[in-house]
Design a protein around this motif. Structure first.
Motif, mmCIF file in Angstrom:
data_model
loop_
_atom_site.group_PDB
_atom_site.id
_atom_site.type_symbol
_atom_site.label_atom_id
_atom_site.label_comp_id
_atom_site.label_asym_id
_atom_site.label_seq_id
_atom_site.Cartn_x
_atom_site.Cartn_y
_atom_site.Cartn_z
ATOM 1 N N VAL A 173 34.582 29.064 47.730
ATOM 2 C CA VAL A 173 34.378 29.870 46.528
ATOM 3 C C VAL A 173 34.190 28.913 45.362
ATOM 4 C CG1 VAL A 173 35.429 31.527 44.946
ATOM 5 C CG2 VAL A 173 35.697 31.816 47.414
ATOM 6 N N GLU A 187 41.631 42.815 50.774
ATOM 7 C CA GLU A 187 41.831 42.953 49.333
ATOM 8 C C GLU A 187 40.469 43.252 48.740
ATOM 9 O OE1 GLU A 187 42.942 39.494 47.178
ATOM 10 O OE2 GLU A 187 41.921 38.107 48.528
ATOM 11 N N CYS A 188 40.453 44.056 47.705
ATOM 12 C CA CYS A 188 39.195 44.554 47.160
ATOM 13 C C CYS A 188 39.131 44.323 45.660
ATOM 14 C CB CYS A 188 39.060 46.052 47.458
ATOM 15 S SG CYS A 188 37.569 46.811 46.788
ATOM 16 N N LEU A 189 37.995 43.852 45.216
ATOM 17 C CA LEU A 189 37.671 43.721 43.797
ATOM 18 C C LEU A 189 36.544 44.704 43.548
ATOM 19 C CD1 LEU A 189 37.134 40.330 41.964
ATOM 20 C CD2 LEU A 189 35.496 42.173 41.701
ATOM 21 N N ARG A 234 37.587 41.174 50.846
ATOM 22 C CA ARG A 234 37.950 39.926 51.519
ATOM 23 C C ARG A 234 38.991 40.233 52.577
ATOM 24 N NH1 ARG A 234 42.254 36.184 50.189
ATOM 25 N NH2 ARG A 234 41.933 34.175 51.215
ATOM 26 N N SER A 270 43.820 34.395 46.426
ATOM 27 C CA SER A 270 43.396 35.783 46.504
ATOM 28 C C SER A 270 42.266 36.018 45.505
ATOM 29 C CB SER A 270 44.570 36.714 46.190
ATOM 30 O OG SER A 270 44.941 36.591 44.827
ATOM 31 N N LEU A 271 41.596 37.166 45.623
ATOM 32 C CA LEU A 271 40.526 37.496 44.676
ATOM 33 C C LEU A 271 41.087 37.575 43.258
ATOM 34 C CD1 LEU A 271 38.554 40.241 46.654
ATOM 35 C CD2 LEU A 271 37.953 37.832 46.346
ATOM 36 N N LYS A 289 34.088 37.782 53.803
ATOM 37 C CA LYS A 289 33.912 38.587 52.600
ATOM 38 C C LYS A 289 32.685 39.478 52.784
ATOM 39 C CE LYS A 289 35.346 34.419 50.248
ATOM 40 N NZ LYS A 289 35.304 33.749 51.540
ATOM 41 N N PHE A 316 41.572 45.520 41.018
ATOM 42 C CA PHE A 316 41.932 44.989 42.321
ATOM 43 C C PHE A 316 42.747 46.017 43.098
ATOM 44 C CE2 PHE A 316 41.359 41.576 39.364
ATOM 45 C CZ PHE A 316 40.703 40.588 40.079
ATOM 46 N N ASN A 336 38.405 28.975 50.875
ATOM 47 C CA ASN A 336 38.692 30.403 50.939
ATOM 48 C C ASN A 336 38.153 30.931 52.261
ATOM 49 O OD1 ASN A 336 38.305 33.471 49.917
ATOM 50 N ND2 ASN A 336 39.794 32.403 48.652
#
Length: 341
Positions: A78, A274-276, A289, A319-320, A169, A245, A165
């Motif tokens: 990343v 995990e979501c953005l 991710r 993490s994001l 994703k 998030f 990372n």
């Protein structure tokens, strides 16, 4: 001087030297004064006031391994860099950019610092939504920037960092929940939720072909114990221009195509992600991710599945949320970041 974050957004651009913008969330209107449609008619370079870091070519370069095979994109780093972006009034706004490459494009997230353009900023304030949906302003940095990080100077703005990372994703673009509900008055409209209009790298998370996911209800990919949770998350996204998030689980083997073998919810593994997410002009864009694959959950005394939980795993990298809130040069974990030449 306080350089508080003034908004954020998510976008996608092509993974080639043209860097054509494919999608842009609504956050660009608040931070730059441009409508998303105006951003999507151009290229990344059209909106960057500073020279792109020389290292940015690493994002779209397709490296080969020692045996001649293309690198596994799940192992891709990343990237983080600071730059001034042009706004609609002819000025510039300092942004922190975080970029992640997938098989065929680059997913990027930008956080604006409108009062820190061409100057040193000393605070990083981000917004996070807790499990009850309450918005929290978190002052992440709370200390003066060191002299070695002057993002107000051209030399420092052209620095680029990367961090390990090593997790898959994927990106999804979903149609607007409200649009779907108005167009479809069937009882299933609220159950199935917004349809998928675009996805990339989804097959790195779940057993599904990306071409089969177009026009498929996203909530049918979500584990049944998390459907209501994710539905409320979408409602918050659509009602805001903020990047938010969340964490939830997907079914590892969703039933996407009629006629395929159906794996019951009781036997279906969960992919914890995990979501953005952020709202776009006609729906929401999600960056997911993978954190881990969990066994099918047990049921509680009421017969409902228990939501999957995982222990923190430092080997998964930042993490994001940490990627967007951490500053490489003042990080609490500086060994996580590598300055690129």
């Amino acid at each position: 001087m306080n350089g508080a974050a003034g908004g954020s957004g998510i976008g996608l651009h092509t993974r080639d030297e043209n860097l054509d913008v494919i999608y842009m969330s609504n956050g660009c209107l608040a931070t730059l004064g441009f409508e998303p449609s105006q951003i999507m008619t151009g290229r990344v370079m059209d909106f960057v006031a500073d020279p792109l870091p020389e290292a940015y070519k690493e994002i779209y370069k397709r490296r080969s391994t020692d045996n001649g095979e293309l690198e596994d994109e799940d192992d891709a780093d990343v990237y983080c860099w600071y730059t001034n972006l042009k706004n609609s009034s002819g000025g510039t706004v300092l942004h922190k950019m975080v970029s992640m490459k997938t098989d065929d494009m680059v997913i990027f997230a930008g956080t604006a610092y409108p009062d820190a353009s061409y100057r040193i900023h000393n605070e990083l304030i981000v917004q996070k939504i807790d499990s009850k949906g309450v918005k929290q302003d978190l002052n992440v940095t709370q200390k003066m920037m060191s002299a070695r990080h002057r993002c107000g100077t051209e030399g420092e703005r052209n620095l680029m960092y990367r961090t390990r990372n090593r997790q898959a994703k994927a990106a999804f673009i979903l149609e607007n929940q409200q649009t779907l509900t108005e167009a479809n008055s069937s009882p299933d409209a609220h159950v199935t939720g917004p349809l998928i209009t675009f996805s990339t790298n989804a097959n790195h998370l779940i057993e599904a072909d990306m071409s089969d996911l177009v026009s498929y209800p996203f909530l049918k990919l979500v584990s049944p114990e998390d459907v209501l949770y994710v539905s409320k998350y979408f409602e918050r996204l659509i009602g805001s221009t903020d990047v938010m998030f969340e964490r939830f689980s997907l079914l590892y083997q969703p039933h996407v195509i009629d006629g395929d073998i159906v794996v019951s919810d009781e036997d279906n593994q969960r992919v914890v992600v995990e979501c953005l997410g952020s709202a776009v002009a006609d729906g929401v864009v999600l960056l997911l991710r993978k954190l881990c694959i969990a066994p099918p959950p047990k049921r509680d005394t009421m017969g409902n599945f228990i939501r999957a939980t995982i222990a923190p795993d430092s080997d998964n990298g930042l993490s994001l949320f940490e990627l967007l809130s951490d500053d490489p040069s003042t990080s609490e974990a500086p060994d996580r970041w590598t300055l690129m030449n």
